[in-house]
Structure formats: structure tokens, C-alpha cells
Design a protein around this motif. Sequence first.
Motif, PDB file in Angstrom:
ATOM      1  N   TYR A 122       0.806  -1.220   0.000  1.00 58.55           N
ATOM      2  CA  TYR A 122       0.000   0.000   0.000  1.00 58.55           C
ATOM      3  C   TYR A 122       0.843   1.277   0.000  1.00 58.55           C
ATOM      4  N   ALA A 123       2.170   1.136   0.097  1.00 59.42           N
ATOM      5  CA  ALA A 123       3.027   2.320   0.121  1.00 59.42           C
ATOM      6  C   ALA A 123       2.727   3.183  -1.096  1.00 59.42           C
ATOM      7  N   GLU A 124       2.424   4.411  -0.856  1.00 60.80           N
ATOM      8  CA  GLU A 124       2.167   5.437  -1.873  1.00 60.80           C
ATOM      9  C   GLU A 124       0.803   5.337  -2.542  1.00 60.80           C
ATOM     10  N   SER A 125       0.049   4.267  -2.351  1.00 67.31           N
ATOM     11  CA  SER A 125      -1.212   4.149  -3.083  1.00 67.31           C
ATOM     12  C   SER A 125      -2.197   5.244  -2.686  1.00 67.31           C
ATOM     13  N   HIS A 126      -2.285   5.557  -1.403  1.00 69.41           N
ATOM     14  CA  HIS A 126      -3.213   6.599  -0.965  1.00 69.41           C
ATOM     15  C   HIS A 126      -2.852   7.937  -1.609  1.00 69.41           C
ATOM     16  N   GLU A 127      -1.572   8.272  -1.627  1.00 66.31           N
ATOM     17  CA  GLU A 127      -1.131   9.548  -2.201  1.00 66.31           C
ATOM     18  C   GLU A 127      -1.402   9.601  -3.704  1.00 66.31           C
ATOM     19  N   LEU A 128      -1.167   8.497  -4.398  1.00 65.44           N
ATOM     20  CA  LEU A 128      -1.410   8.458  -5.841  1.00 65.44           C
ATOM     21  C   LEU A 128      -2.895   8.634  -6.153  1.00 65.44           C
ATOM     22  N   ILE A 129      -3.736   7.937  -5.417  1.00 69.85           N
ATOM     23  CA  ILE A 129      -5.180   8.032  -5.647  1.00 69.85           C
ATOM     24  C   ILE A 129      -5.673   9.432  -5.286  1.00 69.85           C
ATOM     25  N   GLN A 130      -5.178   9.975  -4.193  1.00 70.95           N
ATOM     26  CA  GLN A 130      -5.575  11.326  -3.780  1.00 70.95           C
ATOM     27  C   GLN A 130      -5.164  12.347  -4.844  1.00 70.95           C
ATOM     28  N   ALA A 131      -3.981  12.194  -5.429  1.00 69.34           N
ATOM     29  CA  ALA A 131      -3.526  13.119  -6.475  1.00 69.34           C
ATOM     30  C   ALA A 131      -4.405  13.013  -7.718  1.00 69.34           C
ATOM     31  N   THR A 148     -17.347  24.341  -4.730  1.00 74.49           N
ATOM     32  CA  THR A 148     -15.965  24.674  -4.380  1.00 74.49           C
ATOM     33  C   THR A 148     -15.654  24.411  -2.913  1.00 74.49           C
ATOM     34  N   ASP A 149     -16.661  24.065  -2.118  1.00 76.11           N
ATOM     35  CA  ASP A 149     -16.445  23.892  -0.686  1.00 76.11           C
ATOM     36  C   ASP A 149     -16.222  22.441  -0.266  1.00 76.11           C
ATOM     37  N   ILE A 150     -16.100  21.546  -1.229  1.00 72.72           N
ATOM     38  CA  ILE A 150     -15.823  20.133  -0.944  1.00 72.72           C
ATOM     39  C   ILE A 150     -14.397  19.842  -1.416  1.00 72.72           C
ATOM     40  N   SER A 151     -13.574  19.366  -0.504  1.00 71.52           N
ATOM     41  CA  SER A 151     -12.173  19.112  -0.851  1.00 71.52           C
ATOM     42  C   SER A 151     -12.001  17.699  -1.405  1.00 71.52           C
ATOM     43  N   PRO A 152     -10.902  17.458  -2.121  1.00 70.67           N
ATOM     44  CA  PRO A 152     -10.620  16.094  -2.555  1.00 70.67           C
ATOM     45  C   PRO A 152     -10.516  15.114  -1.385  1.00 70.67           C
ATOM     46  N   THR A 153     -10.049  15.592  -0.244  1.00 66.06           N
ATOM     47  CA  THR A 153      -9.973  14.726   0.940  1.00 66.06           C
ATOM     48  C   THR A 153     -11.380  14.313   1.385  1.00 66.06           C
ATOM     49  N   ASP A 154     -12.325  15.269   1.341  1.00 77.42           N
ATOM     50  CA  ASP A 154     -13.719  14.942   1.667  1.00 77.42           C
ATOM     51  C   ASP A 154     -14.269  13.912   0.688  1.00 77.42           C
ATOM     52  N   MET A 155     -14.016  14.129  -0.586  1.00 76.96           N
ATOM     53  CA  MET A 155     -14.532  13.223  -1.613  1.00 76.96           C
ATOM     54  C   MET A 155     -13.911  11.838  -1.476  1.00 76.96           C
ATOM     55  N   PHE A 156     -12.623  11.791  -1.170  1.00 80.05           N
ATOM     56  CA  PHE A 156     -11.963  10.497  -0.973  1.00 80.05           C
ATOM     57  C   PHE A 156     -12.604   9.750   0.202  1.00 80.05           C
ATOM     58  N   ALA A 157     -12.908  10.475   1.280  1.00 80.60           N
ATOM     59  CA  ALA A 157     -13.554   9.837   2.431  1.00 80.60           C
ATOM     60  C   ALA A 157     -14.917   9.272   2.035  1.00 80.60           C
ATOM     61  N   THR A 182     -23.707  10.832  -4.087  1.00 81.72           N
ATOM     62  CA  THR A 182     -22.541  11.641  -3.719  1.00 81.72           C
ATOM     63  C   THR A 182     -22.239  12.683  -4.789  1.00 81.72           C
ATOM     64  N   LEU A 183     -22.248  12.263  -6.044  1.00 84.29           N
ATOM     65  CA  LEU A 183     -21.934  13.192  -7.127  1.00 84.29           C
ATOM     66  C   LEU A 183     -23.019  14.248  -7.295  1.00 84.29           C
ATOM     67  N   ASP A 184     -24.271  13.869  -7.070  1.00 87.49           N
ATOM     68  CA  ASP A 184     -25.346  14.871  -7.110  1.00 87.49           C
ATOM     69  C   ASP A 184     -25.132  15.922  -6.025  1.00 87.49           C
ATOM     70  N   GLY A 185     -24.591  15.505  -4.895  1.00 89.15           N
ATOM     71  CA  GLY A 185     -24.304  16.449  -3.815  1.00 89.15           C
ATOM     72  C   GLY A 185     -23.181  17.417  -4.143  1.00 89.15           C
ATOM     73  N   LEU A 186     -22.416  17.138  -5.181  1.00 91.81           N
ATOM     74  CA  LEU A 186     -21.334  18.036  -5.603  1.00 91.81           C
ATOM     75  C   LEU A 186     -21.807  19.141  -6.545  1.00 91.81           C
ATOM     76  N   ARG A 187     -23.063  19.037  -7.021  1.00 85.26           N
ATOM     77  CA  ARG A 187     -23.543  20.067  -7.954  1.00 85.26           C
ATOM     78  C   ARG A 187     -23.441  21.441  -7.310  1.00 85.26           C
ATOM     79  N   PRO A 188     -23.014  22.431  -8.094  1.00 86.13           N
ATOM     80  CA  PRO A 188     -22.940  23.771  -7.529  1.00 86.13           C
ATOM     81  C   PRO A 188     -24.348  24.260  -7.189  1.00 86.13           C
ATOM     82  N   THR A 189     -24.462  24.948  -6.098  1.00 87.50           N
ATOM     83  CA  THR A 189     -25.773  25.478  -5.701  1.00 87.50           C
ATOM     84  C   THR A 189     -26.045  26.751  -6.483  1.00 87.50           C
ATOM     85  N   PRO A 190     -27.253  26.874  -7.018  1.00 86.81           N
ATOM     86  CA  PRO A 190     -27.562  28.084  -7.769  1.00 86.81           C
ATOM     87  C   PRO A 190     -27.613  29.287  -6.831  1.00 86.81           C
TER      88      PRO A 190
END
Length: 196
Positions: A122-131, A148-157, A182-190
Motif C-alpha cells: 500500500y506504500a504510496e497508493s493513498h497519495e497516488l489516488i488522492q492526487a 468549491t467547498d468540498i475538498s478532494p480529501t472529503d470526496m476520498f472519504a 454523492t456526485l449529485d451532492g457536488l452540484r454547484p448550488t444556484p
Amino acid sequence: MARDTGRPLRADAQRNREKILAAAVRVFTEEGLDAHFERIAKEAGVGTGTLYRNFPTREALIEAAYRNEVARLCEAVPGLLATMPPREALRAWTRRFIDYATAKLGMAEALRAVVASGTNPYAESHELIQAALTSLMNAATAAGAIRTDISPTDMFAALAGIALTSANPDQREQAERLLDLTLDGLRPTPPQAPDN
């Protein structure tokens, strides 16, 4: 995923290696540690000697197969972004992430054996996927396609949670629904209309 020998493989040797790694994921997923090299070689369409030349031990094969799955997942990002709008690229990649999680779950017993042998697949796999996820989300944010208020770390979780609860092959429909949610929750709010 190239071997660490310092010299590139011939095209046919690279194809054989890729076929072995893909077959290893399938067979270890189905059979766990009981998987025989002969079956993996047969599934890959290569001789047992070819398999042993590339992977002299079971642990080496398991680790390489897992790392190859991570590499395939991460290396898909540029192609997805080149051929799809960013939001659709993100959607397509999340499906690939669940495929990866399903393979990882299926190989869990084999991966535990590799860890027990003193190696960390698993060495480096988390970092590669996060990138990879960060690249996708940055492109989608720049296009105004996601919040814009959801980070990649949030999405990864969120993706890790979906994988943890729904990565079995017989749960694929549930995983798809959870990904859509989850993806519907990422839609920008009007923008809100001002109150009069």
C-alpha cells in the motif's frame, strides 16, 4: 507497470506482463491465497515459465498486481479529462474507483499475506489516488461543474465509505446509487434570489 530492472521491457514482454497482472487480480479475487500459478498463467495465455520469470514468488505477483490496479486507476485521469467534460470524467473515474476497491477487497487475503511477509503493497497508493482525485476535482471546479467547498480529501472519504460498505460485486447496484447520490451532492448550488 514496468519491472524495477532499469531497462524497459520489449513490447511483447510488456503485453505478457500486463496479461499476467490482470489474470492474477481475477484469480486471486476468486480463489484467494489458494490460487495456483498454473491457473494464472493459463488465464493470461502465457506459459508458467513466463510467469515465474516475471514474478518469482507469490508475494511479488500479488504486490505487483495490486500496484498495477492502483496505477491503472490513476493513469486513467488524463484520458478521461481529454475525452469528457470534467464532471463526467469525475463520474467515470468514481466507477473505476469502485472497480479498484472491488478487486482490492477480493485480494484482501492475498494482500494480508504480503504485508505479513514484511512488504507494504500500500506504500504510496493513498497519495497516488488522492492526487488523481485532486486533478479531477480541480478540473471540475475550474469548469464550474462542482461545488468549491468540498475538498478532494472529503470526496476520498466519501468514496472510501462507499467502497467499505458496497464493494462486493453483488452490491454493485447499491454502489452505483451511492456514487450518484454523492456526485449529485457536488452540484454547484444556484445563487439565491434576494428577498424583497
